[in-house]
Write an enzyme that holds these catalytic residues in place. Sequence first.
Site, PDB file in Angstrom:
ATOM      1  CD  GLU A   8      -2.698  -1.048   2.620  1.00  0.00           C
ATOM      2  OE1 GLU A   8      -2.381  -0.258   3.526  1.00  0.00           O
ATOM      3  OE2 GLU A   8      -3.700  -1.764   2.683  1.00  0.00           O
TER       4      GLU A   8
ATOM      5  CD  GLU B  64      -3.646  -5.625   4.631  1.00  0.00           C
ATOM      6  OE1 GLU B  64      -4.441  -4.811   5.140  1.00  0.00           O
ATOM      7  OE2 GLU B  64      -2.418  -5.449   4.631  1.00  0.00           O
TER       8      GLU B  64
END
Length: 497
Positions: free
Chosen positions: A170, A421
Amino acid sequence: VRVANTLNTRAFSDDFMFGVATAAYQVEGGWNADGKGENIWDYITHKDPTFIRTGENADVACDTYNKWKEDVELLKDLGHKSWITSTFDDSRLINKINEPGIAYYKNLIKALKENNIEPVVTLYHWDLPQHLQELGGWPNSKIADYFADYARLAFREFGEDVKYWSTFNEPIHVCPSGYGYGQMAPAVSASGVGDYLCARTVLLAHAKAYHIYDEEFREKQNGSEFRVSLLYIKFALIKVSPSEYEYEYEYDLISYDNSIKSSQIRLMSIVLDTSWAEPVSNRTEDVEAADRRLQFNFGIFGNPIYNGNWPQVVIDRVGFRSENENFTESRLPAFTDEEIEYVKGTYDFVGLNSYGTELIRDVSEEEFGEPSFDKDVRVQGLTDPSWNTTSYGMAVVPWGLTKLLKWVKDTYNNPKILITENGCSDDGTTLEDESRIYFYTEYLSAVLDAIYEDEVDVIGYTGWSFMDNFEWTSGYSWVFSLPEIIFNLLHTCKNQK
Ligand code: GBH
């Protein structure tokens, strides 16, 4: 919940990967053990405890550095196949090459493999060595070379046993959050400038690591004699009415052999995060605003890697505002043609993290002045009060994940997608997990919708998280783990004040 008698056609395929995730800094502890250097989160939590809402830090966290054997046992008991994003804390490996750090991860990987758990490794989950931050951190493009050295070390030491890699977790939370808004370590506030400089270095660092893997390791490490048994989980979920489900699990031990070409199962990518952005109305302005939100969250990293160069709308918006702010060139640092080619195509799958859905509305142009990432994006995010929520208030909008998966498929030419995720939080005070069961049931069903209705090539799904852990600036006050009930009884995350 009733158990179905047969697996219906909406089952996940036999080789679909199910797993759970953690990240090094959030679980390991051992912050200065055995020669590990200080990273930017160690530094900031020690220097300014108020940076974390609860005043806590991750000096000990889940103590996985010492209790990794217990953690592997717990994981095995839960029947999970992959323990993903068990990232390497790079401060543990490379202030100077740190043999105990290497031994720690070697032992962990070995124990996972012995228990038929496939490690999926992320090189960087937000834990930059502090001494590199003192040279400017990610906005300094030289850091890409140091990252490349670190990646080479990791491939050399662990590449025989690790088949799934990603470079960064990320970067949207590394760059705008760390070097723009200043909300995450290293807390640099330089919105509209630091975020883009950071993004450029991260993309080059990612590409260097990918090319090193391709040129120096991928083929060589194919020759491995390694045989591994994998635990496959079939999971069938049938929606029988809007609120009722039937499901069935089936476990199988299947062994791989060398006749499966390892190149087909050695995959490397980057993990990108975004919520789904749903236009608040079908007005063209709102539809374009929602697309801008996705391009600034996801495309800013995805487009250079999957299609080549920054997304056009990002080039246009940052260029337009920079010009009006009297910059001589865009705050978005350009790539050379060689760099565009070098970064393009450096993936074998898309690693996707997603937690939510936002309604997006167009807003009018803000006056020119201070540079700002938000003003470059120029949207407003809203939630719909009619959406269902978990008991802890998180919106449960499973169709948002279905739409996001379809968007990734359409925007990036139908790549393999590994959901790295997805999950929901609570405050950790209850052992009743109704909300989480509801959340996962809905979201897994949404993934099946994407697979069966939109033909999205989803290869796996990973829940965040395997263990309750240090939730960055929220400390231990929110938790996301799946096996909360078991976990709370067996294993205690230590809070330190
Ligand atoms: C991921 O970040 C990170 O990779 C991981 O380290 C982190 O622990 C995990 O998410 C959970 O936050 O519960 O409705 O308030 C993604 C950014 C920001 C997504 C906080 C989840 C909370 C949603 N995360 N957000 S809610």
